[in-house]
Scaffold this active site. Structure first.
Site, PDB file in Angstrom:
ATOM      1  N   LYS A 210       0.847  -1.203   0.000  1.00 26.30           N
ATOM      2  CA  LYS A 210       0.000   0.000   0.000  1.00 26.30           C
ATOM      3  C   LYS A 210       0.879   1.249   0.000  1.00 26.30           C
ATOM      4  CE  LYS A 210       0.714   2.303   3.637  1.00 26.30           C
ATOM      5  NZ  LYS A 210       1.112   2.261   4.984  1.00 26.30           N
TER       6      LYS A 210
ATOM      7  N   ASP B  98      -3.108  -1.207   9.954  1.00 25.35           N
ATOM      8  CA  ASP B  98      -3.239  -1.211   8.492  1.00 25.35           C
ATOM      9  C   ASP B  98      -3.883  -2.492   7.965  1.00 25.35           C
ATOM     10  OD1 ASP B  98      -2.140   1.259   8.110  1.00 25.35           O
ATOM     11  OD2 ASP B  98      -0.140   0.541   7.566  1.00 25.35           O
TER      12      ASP B  98
HETATM   13  P1  ATP Z   1       4.106  -0.673   8.984  1.00 30.55           P
HETATM   14  O1  ATP Z   1       4.071   0.736   8.456  1.00 30.55           O
HETATM   15  O2  ATP Z   1       2.739  -1.319   9.077  1.00 30.55           O
HETATM   16  O3  ATP Z   1       4.957  -0.862  10.202  1.00 30.55           O
HETATM   17  P2  ATP Z   1       6.124  -1.421   7.156  1.00 30.55           P
HETATM   18  O4  ATP Z   1       5.873  -1.600   5.698  1.00 30.55           O
HETATM   19  O5  ATP Z   1       6.864  -0.187   7.535  1.00 30.55           O
HETATM   20  O6  ATP Z   1       4.744  -1.523   7.858  1.00 30.55           O
HETATM   21  P3  ATP Z   1       6.750  -4.203   7.487  1.00 30.55           P
HETATM   22  O7  ATP Z   1       7.419  -4.604   6.235  1.00 30.55           O
HETATM   23  O8  ATP Z   1       5.344  -4.619   7.682  1.00 30.55           O
HETATM   24  O9  ATP Z   1       6.905  -2.636   7.723  1.00 30.55           O
HETATM   25  O10 ATP Z   1       7.674  -4.720   8.693  1.00 30.55           O
HETATM   26  C1  ATP Z   1       7.574  -4.191   9.986  1.00 30.55           C
HETATM   27  C2  ATP Z   1       8.159  -5.188  10.978  1.00 30.55           C
HETATM   28  O11 ATP Z   1       7.313  -6.338  11.042  1.00 30.55           O
HETATM   29  C3  ATP Z   1       9.551  -5.685  10.637  1.00 30.55           C
HETATM   30  O12 ATP Z   1      10.359  -5.411  11.724  1.00 30.55           O
HETATM   31  C4  ATP Z   1       9.421  -7.181  10.435  1.00 30.55           C
HETATM   32  O13 ATP Z   1      10.449  -7.890  11.042  1.00 30.55           O
HETATM   33  C5  ATP Z   1       8.079  -7.528  11.080  1.00 30.55           C
HETATM   34  N1  ATP Z   1       7.292  -8.553  10.341  1.00 30.55           N
HETATM   35  C6  ATP Z   1       6.498  -9.472  10.898  1.00 30.55           C
HETATM   36  N2  ATP Z   1       5.892 -10.227   9.970  1.00 30.55           N
HETATM   37  C7  ATP Z   1       6.316  -9.775   8.775  1.00 30.55           C
HETATM   38  C8  ATP Z   1       6.029 -10.152   7.438  1.00 30.55           C
HETATM   39  N3  ATP Z   1       5.194 -11.155   7.135  1.00 30.55           N
HETATM   40  N4  ATP Z   1       6.626  -9.467   6.460  1.00 30.55           N
HETATM   41  C9  ATP Z   1       7.442  -8.433   6.760  1.00 30.55           C
HETATM   42  N5  ATP Z   1       7.754  -8.050   8.004  1.00 30.55           N
HETATM   43  C10 ATP Z   1       7.191  -8.703   9.016  1.00 30.55           C
END
Ligand code: ATP
Length: 284
Positions: free
Chosen positions: A10, A136
Site C-alpha cells: 500500500k 493497516d
Molecule cells: P508498517 O508501516 O505497518 O509498520 P512497514 O511496511 O513499515 O509496515 P513491514 O514490512 O510490515 O513494515 O515490517 C515491519 C516489521 O514487522 C519488521 O520489523 C518485520 O520484522 C516484522 N514482520 C512481521 N511479519 C512480517 C512479514 N510477514 N513481512 C514483513 N515483516 C514482518
C-alpha cells in the site's frame, strides 16, 4: 489442497495526524491505495495442530512474531480450527519500508485461511480480526482505495485515483513506525494536508491536482533523522516525477508519473544510488 493469495503493497497518498488520543494511539486521516508490487502466499492445510511459516527472505521473523503466523493463530483460536497450516511467504515487498508488507501478508493469510478452512467469515469480521493484528490490516483485507480514520481501522472505501505509474525507491535503512510516531509532536505540525482537496481531485480524476494534494505529516520527522529520504524525493522530482512523497513512516519514497516515456529516465536515475527501485502501476 494448496491455495494462493497475493498481498499487495500500500501507499499513502495522504497521511495526516489529527491528535493524540487518551488510549495512546494517534487519530489519523489517511488516503490509502494499493500498487501491483506484491508478496505471494502459498497455504497448505496440515493434519496436525501447528503453524509453520517459511520464506526465501532471510530478514523476517518466521516464528510467532511473523504477522502471517499471528493471523493464522488468531483465526484458528477464534474459529476452533483443529488442523494446522503451512504458509510459504514469497517476499517481494521490501521490509520495514512504509509499504505495509507485513500487514498485507496478515490480511492475505486471513483471506486465504477463510477459504482453505471453508469458514465463510464475512469480510467485515475478517477486518475486525485484522484490527487486532495491526492498524493497516483492515484496509489490506479489502484493498482498493479508502479513507482511513481512527487509528487506521475505520474505513470509507472510495473510487480509485486516476491511473498512473508509481516509482518506489527505498534507501537501505529500516524505519520503525513506532519510533517515528514516538517522535511526533502533533501540536508542532506546521501544515496539515487537505483530505477534502485530495478526495475532490480523485473524484474528478484530476491527476495534477491529486499530486498537488499529496501530503504526509510524518515526512519531516523521518527526514530529520534519515536525510537520504529527502535526497530521493528531490531526485525523483528533478528527474521528472509529477509528484513525490514518502509513504507511511518511510523510508520508501514514491513518485507518481503519468507519461510512460518519463519512466526509464526516472528509474535509471534513481538506480544510480538506490538498489531497491520499482516501477509499478496502481492497482485498479
Ligand atoms: P508498517 O508501516 O505497518 O509498520 P512497514 O511496511 O513499515 O509496515 P513491514 O514490512 O510490515 O513494515 O515490517 C515491519 C516489521 O514487522 C519488521 O520489523 C518485520 O520484522 C516484522 N514482520 C512481521 N511479519 C512480517 C512479514 N510477514 N513481512 C514483513 N515483516 C514482518
Amino acid at each position: 489442497m494448496k491455495i494462493y493469495e497475493k498481498a499487495p503493497a500500500k501507499i499513502n497518498l495522504l497521511l495526516d495526524v489529527l491528535h493524540k488520543r487518551d488510549d495512546g494511539y494517534h487519530e489519523v486521516e489517511m488516503v490509502m491505495t494499493m500498487v501491483d508490487l506484491a508478496d505471494r502466499l502459498e497455504m497448505q492445510e496440515l493434519p496436525r495442530d501447528t503453524i509453520i511459516i517459511s520464506s526465501q527472505a532471510g530478514y523476517i521473523p518466521l516464528d510467532e512474531k511473523n504477522l502471517a503466523f499471528q493471523a493464522a493463530k488468531l483465526i484458528k483460536e477464534r474459529y476452533d480450527v483443529a488442523s494446522g497450516v503451512y504458509i510459504h511467504l514469497d517476499k517481494r515487498i521490501p521490509v520495514a519500508a512504509g509499504l505495509a508488507g507485513g500487514s498485507s501478508d496478515a490480511a492475505a493469510a486471513l483471506r486465504g485461511l477463510n477459504r482453505l478452512w471453508k469458514l465463510n467469515i464475512p469480510t467485515e469480521e475478517l477486518q475486525k480480526l485484522g484490527a487486532e493484528l495491526g492498524s493497516d490490516v483492515p484496509f489490506c483485507v479489502t484493498g482498493g482505495t479508502a479513507v482511513a480514520r481512527g487509528r487506521g481501522e475505520v474505513l470509507e472505501p472510495i473510487e480509485g485515483p486516476p491511473q498512473c505509474w508509481v516509482i518506489l525507491a527505498k534507501p537501505p535503512i529500516h524505519v520503525s513506525t513506532q519510533e517515528i510516531y514516538g517522535r511526533l509532536n502533533v501540536g508542532a505540525i506546521e501544515r496539515h494536508p487537505s483530505t477534502a482537496d485530495m478526495l475532490r481531485a480523485i473524484r474528478e480524476k484530476r491527476f495534477a491536482d491529486m499530486c498537488g494534494a499529496m501530503g504526509n505529516v510524518l515526512e519531516d520527522i523521518t527526514i530529520r533523522h534519515y536525510p537520504e529520504v529527502r535526497q530521493i524525493k528531490e531526485c525523483m522530482l528533478r528527474l521528472g516525477a509529477d509528484g513525490a512523497m514518502m509513504s507511511g513512516s518511510g523510508p520508501t519514497v514514491f513518485g507518481l508519473v503519468q507519461k510512460q516515456s518519463k519512466l526509464a529516465r526516472i528509474y535509471n536515475g534513481l538506480r544510480g544510488f538506490c538498489k531497491d527501485v520499482y516501477a509499478v502501476r496502481l492497482l485498479p
